[in-house]
Design an enzyme around this catalytic site. Structure first.
Site, short mmCIF file in Angstrom:
data_model
loop_
_atom_site.label_atom_id
_atom_site.label_comp_id
_atom_site.label_asym_id
_atom_site.label_seq_id
_atom_site.Cartn_x
_atom_site.Cartn_y
_atom_site.Cartn_z
N CYS A 1 0.85 -1.20 0.00
CA CYS A 1 0.00 0.00 0.00
C CYS A 1 0.88 1.24 0.00
O CYS A 1 2.09 1.16 0.13
CB CYS A 1 -0.88 0.00 1.24
N ARG B 1 1.68 1.83 -6.24
CA ARG B 1 1.79 0.82 -5.20
C ARG B 1 0.47 0.07 -5.00
O ARG B 1 0.44 -0.95 -4.30
CB ARG B 1 2.21 1.46 -3.87
#
Ligand code: AGP
Length: 629
Positions: free
Chosen positions: A2, A27
């Protein structure tokens, strides 16, 4: 994987957080959220989907429209109006819990006064969740991450935010980084790192924190790296670094001269090279909370009921491309450890075989994207014909998760380069975990054998790092020596054949060189005719039961004058006499060697393609996800 961003300073924080999250979308972006401190309360907005969805939700909140705003104190409107100068944000790549607004970050405690954003995995979250729920914590999500908000809040009863984070850090197990804020300590952010990346951006009267430099590169080039097992305290005045025991740490400020795209690649020249270097972390996350027991593996998860694995007479693995090669390694491991017969087929062929399956058959559809049309169609057909279907995928909420009875997730994070690397090693790691679990359920391995293998599996991330860090330069040199070759042959035997197939596919798809891969024993039945002095032959010859057979195949190759590049096991000197070049991988269990042996082949293909000046991230004629049949 994340994306986290945090800011404390003088400027309105909303746009700084939203823009920072947009720079971290590489990401992962299945959902996102921001929390800001306004008027002694924390206002929070979260949304499913990419950043444009969050921007729309913030806009709605500004107009007092968003129901979510109501959930977190009626001050959401403050998000736009009041000088709100500190906050945190998150863009999610789901691992634990579906893609929903309640599973999006920031997460918060029962009083809604502690908010946290997390990247990574909390291995002991179930244990902590039960304990905190017993003392009144009210959990609102399916995630492992939320436990950190409640744990910090629990410890804030006895101290400041930083003391609470230190106490929580001492109890947390896993592979993570997080940043939290408290309504009771306005203007302070506290972050902690255990393996997963976190970095500080220094400003004048303002400070930034993020998972990666792109989060704040637009504002500062002065960064401070947060090393592993460190805690940071950010206020507008400055940043303190401390160890988990509270000892202050000095940290130099370094200036980065990267442009945005290099920053997104973490300083690497391409996403493919970045992703090759992310493999250790990706495998660590994939095995993390599944190998907490020393003598076995646990796969029972939200979307995988282990009853699916019971009473299975036969397994069929269906996949495409690189995923097929991961399945091939899985077959060897499952047959060897769990003694279940395993069939394999490429999905685009199997689905037109008018196939026969039974309800005592487990069909495993391996697809990192979870959207490959042929694999999905094959999974559906298997289900229609009565088989149980397990999806092994990297994407929470993908179609594959809906076309299966259970899901075994890999946790590689978003893979941008078309050539799959980190998803492959995570798929292989997942297959090892599945084989070990099946062996335990079927009693085909005793506790000592399982314990030895689980210990070796847990060593894989360290061994991968040894390879990606240690082999880059020698492989680059070897690749540049052979970059002009116009044909390559890859050979392997047993599980090594799957590695050879994958190595050859990497070279084909990013260097466009004619390449073939064969079982070593099959070579003399035809392809040996292709060999001459100019042919580089890459031989996967790591230590395994039939290595001697492979060595005699290599001698057949040498007899035709071809140039042998062998992948061998550290400390095994049997390849030196029969190969021009030998590349060693760390010694581990022979079946686990397959995962390690592919890494030099990824790097080899990469540097051959780079030497030929090719765009490895977006090769010609290829798409990352093949959604057409
Ligand atoms: C691998 O580098 C390729 N991108 C391709 O072969 C890929 O593995 C194949 O298309 C399967 O994709 P999936 O895992 O998303 O189903």
């Amino acid at each position: 994987m994340c994306g986290i961003v945090g800011y404390v300073g003088q400027r309105p924080v909303q746009e700084i957080l939203l823009a920072g999250l947009e720079k971290l979308e590489y990401r992962g972006y299945d959902s996102a959220g921001v929390s800001v401190l306004a008027d002694g309360e924390i206002a929070s907005v979260r949304a499913v989907g990419n950043l444009s969805k969050l921007r729309a939700a913030v806009l709605h909140a500004n107009n007092g429209a968003s129901p979510d705003a109501a959930a977190h104190g009626g001050t959401a409107v403050a998000v736009a109006e009041l000088p709100v100068t500190s906050g945190i944000g998150h863009t999610r790549w789901a691992t634990h819990g579906r893609v929903t607004e309640s599973n999006a970050h920031p997460h918060f405690d029962t009083t809604d006064r502690v908010h946290v954003v997390v990247n990574g995995i909390v291995e002991n979250y179930l244990f902590l969740k039960r304990r905190l729920a017993d003392i009144g914590a009210d959990f609102t999500s399916e995630t492992d991450a939320e436990v950190i908000a409640h744990l910090v809040s629990h410890h804030m009863a006895r101290g400041s935010l930083v003391e609470a984070v230190r106490a929580a850090y001492a109890e947390l197990e896993g592979h993570y980084a997080f940043v939290c804020m408290s309504a009771d300590e306005p203007g302070t952010l506290v972050g902690a790192r255990k393996e997963c990346p976190l970095i500080v951006g220094r400003g004048d009267g303002e400070q930034f924190v993020g998972s990666a430099i792109p989060a704040f590169l637009a504002h500062t080039r002065d960064v401070q790296v947060i090393e592993n097992e460190e805690i940071v305290v950010l206020t507008a005045r400055g940043v303190e670094f401390i160890a988990p025991d509270g000892t202050p740490i000095e940290r130099a400020i370094t200036r980065v001269d990267w442009d945005q795209s290099t920053a997104e690649k973490g300083g690497y020249e391409t996403f493919m090279l970045k992703e090759i270097h992310e493999q250790a972390d990706a495998v660590a996350e994939t095995i993390a909370d599944r190998t907490t027991r020393p003598d076995g593996v646990d796969l029972a998860e939200a979307e995988l009921d282990e009853s699916l694995l019971q009473g299975v007479d036969r397994i069929l693995i269906l996949a495409a491309g690189t995923s097929f090669h991961a399945g091939l390694i899985g077959r060897y491991a499952i047959e060897e450890w769990a003694r279940i017969p395993v069939d394999m087929d490429i999905a685009s062929e199997w689905r037109y075989r008018n196939p026969i399956v039974t309800d005592r058959e487990l069909v495993i559809g391996i697809t990192q994207s979870g959207e490959t049309a042929d694999t999905l169609a094959a999974m559906r057909l298997a289900r229609e014909r009565g088989a149980r279907v397990l999806a092994c995928t990297n994407v929470v909420g993908s179609q594959a998760t809906r076309d299966a009875d259970g899901v075994l997730y890999i946790r590689a994070g978003m893979e941008i380069s078309v050539a799959a690397t980190k998803t492959f090693v995570c798929q292989v790691a997942a297959m090892y975990l599945l084989a070990l679990r099946l062996a335990e359920l079927r009693g085909t391995m005793d506790r000592a054998q399982r314990t030895a293998l689980v210990a070796e599996v847990k060593q894989l991330p360290t061994r991968i790092t040894e390879l990606t860090e240690g082999l880059d330069a020698p492989i680059k040199a070897a690749a540049e020596r052979h970059a002009d070759a116009d044909f390559y042959l890859y050979l392997g035997r047993h599980v090594g054949r799957a590695v050879a197939l994958e190595g050859a596919l990497k070279l084909k798809e990013i260097s466009y060189i004619a390449t073939d891969a064969y079982a070593g024993g099959e070579m003399k039945h035809g392809p040996i005719a292709l060999l001459d002095e100019s042919t580089p032959v890459v031989c996967v010859a790591t230590d395994m039961p039939i290595l001697d057979k492979m060595i005699s195949n290599i001698q057949e190759v040498r007899a035709r004058g071809a140039h042998v590049i062998a992948i061998a096991t550290e400390g095994d000197d049997r390849l030196e006499p029969v190969a021009e070049e030998v590349i060693y991988v760390p010694r581990t269990d022979w079946m686990l060697q397959a995962l390690l042996a592919v890494i030099p082949l990824q790097l080899f293909a990469y540097y051959v393609a780079r030497k030929r000046g090719l765009n490895v991230d977006q090769p010609r004629n290829l798409a990352k996800t093949v959604t057409v049949e």
